[in-house]
Design an enzyme around this catalytic site. Structure first.
Site, PDB file in Angstrom:
ATOM      1  N   GLY B 127      52.067 -21.413 -16.468  1.00 40.94           N
ATOM      2  CA  GLY B 127      52.781 -20.974 -15.269  1.00 40.94           C
ATOM      3  C   GLY B 127      52.504 -21.874 -14.082  1.00 40.94           C
ATOM      4  O   GLY B 127      51.766 -21.504 -13.159  1.00 40.94           O
ATOM      5  N   TYR B 128      53.062 -23.065 -14.112  1.00 42.67           N
ATOM      6  CA  TYR B 128      52.919 -23.989 -12.981  1.00 42.67           C
ATOM      7  C   TYR B 128      54.195 -24.001 -12.137  1.00 42.67           C
ATOM      8  O   TYR B 128      54.183 -23.657 -10.964  1.00 42.67           O
ATOM      9  CB  TYR B 128      52.655 -25.421 -13.483  1.00 42.67           C
ATOM     10  CG  TYR B 128      51.243 -25.716 -13.968  1.00 42.67           C
ATOM     11  CD1 TYR B 128      50.321 -24.698 -14.215  1.00 42.67           C
ATOM     12  CD2 TYR B 128      50.842 -27.033 -14.187  1.00 42.67           C
ATOM     13  CE1 TYR B 128      49.038 -25.003 -14.666  1.00 42.67           C
ATOM     14  CE2 TYR B 128      49.562 -27.335 -14.630  1.00 42.67           C
ATOM     15  CZ  TYR B 128      48.666 -26.322 -14.872  1.00 42.67           C
ATOM     16  OH  TYR B 128      47.414 -26.630 -15.311  1.00 42.67           O
ATOM     17  N   SER B 129      55.304 -24.420 -12.763  1.00 41.96           N
ATOM     18  CA  SER B 129      56.531 -24.670 -11.999  1.00 41.96           C
ATOM     19  C   SER B 129      57.101 -23.403 -11.387  1.00 41.96           C
ATOM     20  O   SER B 129      56.988 -22.308 -11.950  1.00 41.96           O
ATOM     21  CB  SER B 129      57.600 -25.276 -12.911  1.00 41.96           C
ATOM     22  OG  SER B 129      57.097 -26.419 -13.548  1.00 41.96           O
ATOM     23  N   GLU B 244      42.196 -37.047 -21.933  1.00 39.84           N
ATOM     24  CA  GLU B 244      42.702 -37.807 -23.069  1.00 39.84           C
ATOM     25  C   GLU B 244      44.056 -37.292 -23.567  1.00 39.84           C
ATOM     26  O   GLU B 244      44.169 -36.170 -24.042  1.00 39.84           O
ATOM     27  CB  GLU B 244      41.722 -37.569 -24.203  1.00 39.84           C
ATOM     28  CG  GLU B 244      41.173 -38.765 -24.833  1.00 39.84           C
ATOM     29  CD  GLU B 244      40.065 -38.307 -25.747  1.00 39.84           C
ATOM     30  OE1 GLU B 244      40.356 -37.541 -26.659  1.00 39.84           O
ATOM     31  OE2 GLU B 244      38.911 -38.701 -25.488  1.00 39.84           O
ATOM     32  N   GLU B 385      60.687 -40.257 -13.531  1.00 38.11           N
ATOM     33  CA  GLU B 385      60.705 -40.870 -12.191  1.00 38.11           C
ATOM     34  C   GLU B 385      59.323 -40.762 -11.562  1.00 38.11           C
ATOM     35  O   GLU B 385      58.808 -41.713 -10.975  1.00 38.11           O
ATOM     36  CB  GLU B 385      61.745 -40.186 -11.299  1.00 38.11           C
ATOM     37  CG  GLU B 385      63.194 -40.488 -11.677  1.00 38.11           C
ATOM     38  CD  GLU B 385      63.649 -39.765 -12.930  1.00 38.11           C
ATOM     39  OE1 GLU B 385      63.128 -38.670 -13.214  1.00 38.11           O
ATOM     40  OE2 GLU B 385      64.517 -40.293 -13.644  1.00 38.11           O
TER      41      GLU B 385
HETATM   42  C1  LIG Z   1      62.631 -27.421 -21.245  1.00 34.03           C
HETATM   43  C2  LIG Z   1      61.621 -27.371 -20.156  1.00 34.03           C
HETATM   44  C3  LIG Z   1      60.393 -26.758 -20.391  1.00 34.03           C
HETATM   45  C4  LIG Z   1      59.443 -26.641 -19.368  1.00 34.03           C
HETATM   46  N1  LIG Z   1      58.283 -25.959 -19.603  1.00 34.03           N
HETATM   47  C5  LIG Z   1      57.437 -25.693 -18.567  1.00 34.03           C
HETATM   48  C6  LIG Z   1      56.309 -24.831 -18.721  1.00 34.03           C
HETATM   49  O1  LIG Z   1      56.044 -24.331 -19.817  1.00 34.03           O
HETATM   50  N2  LIG Z   1      55.554 -24.555 -17.657  1.00 34.03           N
HETATM   51  C7  LIG Z   1      55.801 -25.097 -16.430  1.00 34.03           C
HETATM   52  O2  LIG Z   1      55.063 -24.817 -15.497  1.00 34.03           O
HETATM   53  N3  LIG Z   1      56.863 -25.930 -16.228  1.00 34.03           N
HETATM   54  C8  LIG Z   1      57.685 -26.225 -17.274  1.00 34.03           C
HETATM   55  N4  LIG Z   1      58.796 -27.040 -17.087  1.00 34.03           N
HETATM   56  C9  LIG Z   1      59.107 -27.487 -15.736  1.00 34.03           C
HETATM   57  C10 LIG Z   1      58.991 -28.969 -15.535  1.00 34.03           C
HETATM   58  O3  LIG Z   1      57.675 -29.330 -15.396  1.00 34.03           O
HETATM   59  C11 LIG Z   1      59.849 -29.318 -14.288  1.00 34.03           C
HETATM   60  O4  LIG Z   1      61.190 -29.204 -14.667  1.00 34.03           O
HETATM   61  C12 LIG Z   1      59.561 -30.687 -13.762  1.00 34.03           C
HETATM   62  O5  LIG Z   1      58.327 -30.703 -13.116  1.00 34.03           O
HETATM   63  C13 LIG Z   1      60.643 -31.168 -12.778  1.00 34.03           C
HETATM   64  O6  LIG Z   1      60.831 -30.236 -11.761  1.00 34.03           O
HETATM   65  P1  LIG Z   1      62.283 -29.724 -11.388  1.00 34.03           P
HETATM   66  O7  LIG Z   1      62.948 -29.300 -12.619  1.00 34.03           O
HETATM   67  O8  LIG Z   1      62.127 -28.718 -10.317  1.00 34.03           O
HETATM   68  O9  LIG Z   1      63.033 -30.993 -10.819  1.00 34.03           O
HETATM   69  P2  LIG Z   1      62.854 -31.622  -9.370  1.00 34.03           P
HETATM   70  O10 LIG Z   1      61.440 -31.799  -9.070  1.00 34.03           O
HETATM   71  O11 LIG Z   1      63.713 -30.891  -8.416  1.00 34.03           O
HETATM   72  O12 LIG Z   1      63.456 -33.064  -9.627  1.00 34.03           O
HETATM   73  C14 LIG Z   1      64.852 -33.364  -9.621  1.00 34.03           C
HETATM   74  C15 LIG Z   1      64.998 -34.857  -9.809  1.00 34.03           C
HETATM   75  O13 LIG Z   1      64.388 -35.542  -8.730  1.00 34.03           O
HETATM   76  C16 LIG Z   1      63.461 -36.490  -9.212  1.00 34.03           C
HETATM   77  N5  LIG Z   1      62.389 -36.667  -8.276  1.00 34.03           N
HETATM   78  C17 LIG Z   1      61.589 -35.710  -7.750  1.00 34.03           C
HETATM   79  N6  LIG Z   1      60.706 -36.253  -6.921  1.00 34.03           N
HETATM   80  C18 LIG Z   1      60.932 -37.581  -6.918  1.00 34.03           C
HETATM   81  C19 LIG Z   1      60.340 -38.692  -6.246  1.00 34.03           C
HETATM   82  N7  LIG Z   1      59.339 -38.538  -5.428  1.00 34.03           N
HETATM   83  N8  LIG Z   1      60.840 -39.927  -6.481  1.00 34.03           N
HETATM   84  C20 LIG Z   1      61.882 -40.110  -7.331  1.00 34.03           C
HETATM   85  N9  LIG Z   1      62.479 -39.100  -7.973  1.00 34.03           N
HETATM   86  C21 LIG Z   1      62.001 -37.850  -7.776  1.00 34.03           C
HETATM   87  C22 LIG Z   1      63.008 -35.922 -10.526  1.00 34.03           C
HETATM   88  O14 LIG Z   1      62.462 -36.898 -11.363  1.00 34.03           O
HETATM   89  C23 LIG Z   1      64.302 -35.356 -11.066  1.00 34.03           C
HETATM   90  O15 LIG Z   1      65.063 -36.369 -11.656  1.00 34.03           O
HETATM   91  C24 LIG Z   1      59.730 -27.188 -18.099  1.00 34.03           C
HETATM   92  C25 LIG Z   1      60.955 -27.838 -17.881  1.00 34.03           C
HETATM   93  C26 LIG Z   1      61.894 -27.926 -18.882  1.00 34.03           C
HETATM   94  C27 LIG Z   1      63.203 -28.614 -18.606  1.00 34.03           C
END
Ligand SMILES: Cc1cc2nc3c(=O)[nH]c(=O)nc-3n(C[C@H](O)[C@H](O)[C@H](O)COP(=O)(O)OP(=O)(O)OC[C@H]3O[C@@H](n4cnc5c(N)ncnc54)[C@H](O)[C@@H]3O)c2cc1C
Lengths: 358, 398
Positions: B127-129, B244, B385
């Site tokens: 539960g991070y995002s 690691e 990214e």
């Molecule tokens: C199938 C799936 C499973 C997942 N499972 C988990 C889970 O079990 N637990 C959990 O906690 N999370 C989970 N996640 C979440 C995942 O970690 C996030 O989707 C990820 O961190 C990206 O965040 P966001 O989707 O909010 O995109 P955003 O952060 O909104 O990013 C949108 C776009 O902007 C780009 N971007 C953002 N910041 C920058 C920057 N500084 N420079 C250049 N580009 C940038 C990103 O690369 C992306 O292309 C999962 C995601 C998916 C799709």
């Protein structure tokens, strides 16, 4: 030179756009793609009643358009709303019906009373791994067809099927003897099916030959090219909109140069794809048709998958959800690459034509 | 220089192969190879087999049940298992929570939770995002307010992978709003059966349900479920990045998928010709194999450095980017190999035991869904990214 699509065609496009946004809105689309036919027959009929399908055919065939740019105007709207329905099948089967002077059948299709599809490519046999096609045999005055066709658009909903066999084309009633249809949903909504025929009675489309079949396919590529560019425009615009509103690290993600340059590249590529779509429509009646068909389909598939992948990536997690229309646009975009030959097949075709010294 | 495994490593590889031959159920490897959906029971079955062998937690210290393997042995094990189409081990408890507990938890927490992870009693999710906190994870808002011997948690997590199966969730929560955003985050273990938790499935573009939203409304969490110190959670979460990550490039999974792709190219005809005879397709395939072979050696170089005591953060970023790109390209090529048969969408056929008539090439039914599903690889685990940002700063020093 003139790069405008023309006033009449623009009016037609506007009419279709209004119809699709009122009568085939997103909520309806989500419902209809869960059903077996993958489109709503009543909506299809109302659309036909507006006269839209007549734009795909010339006056001699009971339509009012029929040029490549008429087709372009209609399919641009299909792409814009990623409407489901037998649009492409109607265009391609209808062109062959028109070439054969089958005005009754085509009239019923244009009016929306009958649905027609186009069965052209062979079926892949799962057990043997071989491709199976349809062969025609003469039977007294008539013909019978035996064999299989694969991934036939909206097969389950069709009343009529235009089937090719070698250099000939035939009209088959979907409920004729020996017709077996196995239907399924498609990745991008809509439906398809595998067609098996065994001694099925068929009417030859008289006068139709390899040239007409190739012309129908070419017109299919014109349609896909314009549909595809409209889908790309949507992918780009929806992504730009998201980049302006989604904030991370305290700023809209559109402020990150790493993403800005990617979108700049994508925008440039989409304009190239638009030019390819214009080329193929403008050169439809010229000697350069074959080359520009291959060029357009190759470009569509190449830029299309780039657009789909970039749009999802830049949306992040939300871009992968069923709930967001964007993911459905991405699926349609990539799937268009698989229709009527893929990127590599068309590139190979282009190379062949280039070798022949065109 | 010498790229060969040592005699001991070679012997170890044989041991791993023999184990996989004996113990990996064909039913499971078939499902993995065919891209079918794995059920919770499937994943638990393989988990239990590995646990019985004592090979479930190679990354843990031996005293808690680890294997004592070198980094190279871990790599060999992961690669061989993937090549044999073993199910992926769900990483949340084993590879994400456990290392944090081992480094920052209390002995009591370790004694309680670690055995339950091994024997499968507890299924963990991450539960991070949050909706507003993805790449910018530190801006997370889910709050935990201390009231006596409890925290009261309110907020929302999202994208929680396989949360629908989970007994527990480890969360980053906000315990302080006053200072720098990284400094007010705590690491909390929450029982998914607690009153006030609601899990809502998210349907992904391929029609599948593997992620969820998790809502917290006045959820009471005992203070002993805090890991480490209050407001130090960010440090613990970041520790995982330097921990690691021998398998981050997914070399084994890509090798297995590429083998399958080559088999397909050698046996599938299009327009009367085998795909491998099509110069354009063959060129795509060759490029991929070259890239993969190059990445494998890059991976081994990083592992070797790690084995000698390095903590290769930025190199991990390189492997994550290239590894996910290659895996996505293999998926892309599978879809292309299917030609027009990439279009049919028969969801039921993704389940075990489906016996409807196959459509087109035997393997083609799942190609598009997998291609689209794999888009996630470059989004999660730190988007590609964000990984490039890390390389820019940490290696290139720009
Ligand atoms: C199938 C799936 C499973 C997942 N499972 C988990 C889970 O079990 N637990 C959990 O906690 N999370 C989970 N996640 C979440 C995942 O970690 C996030 O989707 C990820 O961190 C990206 O965040 P966001 O989707 O909010 O995109 P955003 O952060 O909104 O990013 C949108 C776009 O902007 C780009 N971007 C953002 N910041 C920058 C920057 N500084 N420079 C250049 N580009 C940038 C990103 O690369 C992306 O292309 C999962 C995601 C998916 C799709």
């Amino acid at each position: 030179m003139d790069f405008s699509i023309g006033e009449d065609r623009q009016m037609l496009a506007d009419t279709l756009r209004r119809f699709l946004s009122n009568e085939a809105d997103w909520e309806k689309r989500l419902k209809v793609i869960e059903t077996e036919p993958g489109f709503d027959r009543e909506t299809w009929r109302s659309m036909a009643e507006l006269g839209v399908l007549g734009a795909l055919f010339g006056e001699e065939a009971g339509g009012f358009g029929g040029t490549a740019f008429d087709v372009a105007a209609v399919f641009g709207e299909v792409g814009r709303s990623i409407a489901t329905g037998p649009w492409l099948a109607t265009l391609m089967a209808g062109r062959l019906l028109a070439a054969a002077g089958e005005s009754d059948a085509l009239g019923a299709v244009i009016a929306g009373d009958k649905v027609v599809t186009w069965a052209h490519l062979p079926a892949h046999d799962s057990d043997s791994g071989e491709e199976h096609d349809v062969t025609a045999s003469q039977d007294g005055d008539g013909w019978t067809l035996t064999g299989a066709k694969g991934v036939v658009d909206y097969l389950g909903a069709a009343d009529l099927v235009v089937v090719t066999a070698g250099e000939r084309a035939f009209l088959v009633e979907a409920d004729a003897a020996g017709v077996a249809r196995a239907g399924y949903k498609m990745v991008d909504g809509g439906s398809g099916g595998e067609l098996r025929l065994s001694n099925t009675p068929a009417r030859e489309l008289s006068g139709v030959g390899a040239e007409d079949i190739a012309a129908a396919e070419a017109m299919g590529v014109v349609a896909l090219a314009w549909e595809g560019v409209a889908v790309m425009d949507q992918l780009r615009d929806q992504t730009l909109e998201y980049m302006r509103t989604r904030k991370q690290f305290g700023v809209p993600i559109g402020k990150f140069q790493a993403l800005q340059h990617r979108m700049a590249t994508l925008a440039l590529e989409i304009e190239q794809a638009r030019s390819a779509a214009i080329n193929v429509a403008a050169r439809f009646d010229s000697a350069e048709r074959a080359k520009s068909v291959a060029a357009a389909k190759y470009t569509l598939a190449r830029v299309g998958s780039l657009a789909a992948e970039e749009a999802i990536q830049i949306h992040g997690g939300i871009g992968m959800t069923w709930e967001l229309p964007l993911s459905h646009y991405a699926k349609r975009m990539v799937m268009l690459g698989h229709v009527l030959g893929d990127e590599d097949e068309h590139l190979a075709r282009y190379i062949e034509l280039m070798r022949e010294g065109d | 220089m010498n790229l060969d495994y040592t005699a001991e490593e070679e012997a170890f590889r044989e041991e791993v192969r023999a184990f996989l031959r004996d113990k990996l159920p064909k039913r499971l490897s078939d499902k993995v190879r065919q891209g079918k959906n794995l059920t919770k029971a499937d994943m638990e079955e393989w988990h239990a087999i590995l646990n019985e062998k004592g090979w479930l937690a190679p990354h843990w210290p031996e005293k808690y049940g680890g294997t004592g393997w070198s980094v190279m042995q871990k790599f060999i094990f992961e690669t061989e298992a993937a090549e044999a189409h073993a199910p992926r081990i769900i990483p949340f408890g084993l590879s994400m929570l456990a290392p944090v507990l081992i480094k920052y938890g209390t002995e009591e927490q370790r004694q309680h939770y670690l055995p339950r992870i091994l024997d499968g009693t507890d299924w963990w999710c991450q539960g991070y995002s949050e909706p507003g906190a993805g790449s910018d994870l530190a801006s997370l808002k889910t709050s935990a307010v201390r009231e006596g011997d409890h925290y009261v948690v309110n907020g929302q997590k999202t994208w929680t992978t396989l949360g629908q199966h989970a007994d527990w969730i480890f969360c980053l929560v906000r315990t302080d709003n006053t200072g720098k955003k990284q400094e007010g985050i705590s690491f909390l273990l929450i029982d998914m059966k607690s009153p006030g938790i609601e899990v809502r499935p998210i349907k992904l573009l391929d029609g599948d349900y593997e992620v969820n939203e998790v809502f917290f409304t006045d959820v009471k969490v005992p203070v002993e479920n805090l890991v480490g110190e209050e407001n130090k959670g960010w440090t613990y979460a970041k520790y995982l990045l330097t921990y690691e990550r021998t398998n981050i490039a997914g070399v084994g999974a890509s090798m297995a998928a590429l083998d399958e792709l080559k088999r397909i190219a050698r046996t599938t005809k299009r327009n009367g010709k085998l795909l491998i005879e099509d110069p354009l397709f063959a060129q795509r395939l060759a490029r991929l194999e070259i890239d993969l072979e190059n990445m494998k050696t890059t991976n081994l170089r990083v592992l070797d450095a790690a084995g000698k005591g390095g903590a290769p953060v930025a190199e991990s970023s390189m492997l994550k980017i290239r590894g996910t790109e290659i895996r996505q390209q293999i998926g892309d090529l599978m879809r292309r190999a299917a030609g027009r048969y990439a279009q049919p969408f028969v969801e039921e056929s993704f389940e075990e035991g489906y016996n409807g008539a196959p459509i087109g090439p035997q393997w083609s039914g799942t190609t598009s869904s997998e291609y689209f599903n794999m888009r996630k690889l470059s989004i999660f685990g730190g988007s590609n990214e964000v990984q490039r940002e890390i390389i820019t700063k940490a290696i290139l020093e720009l």
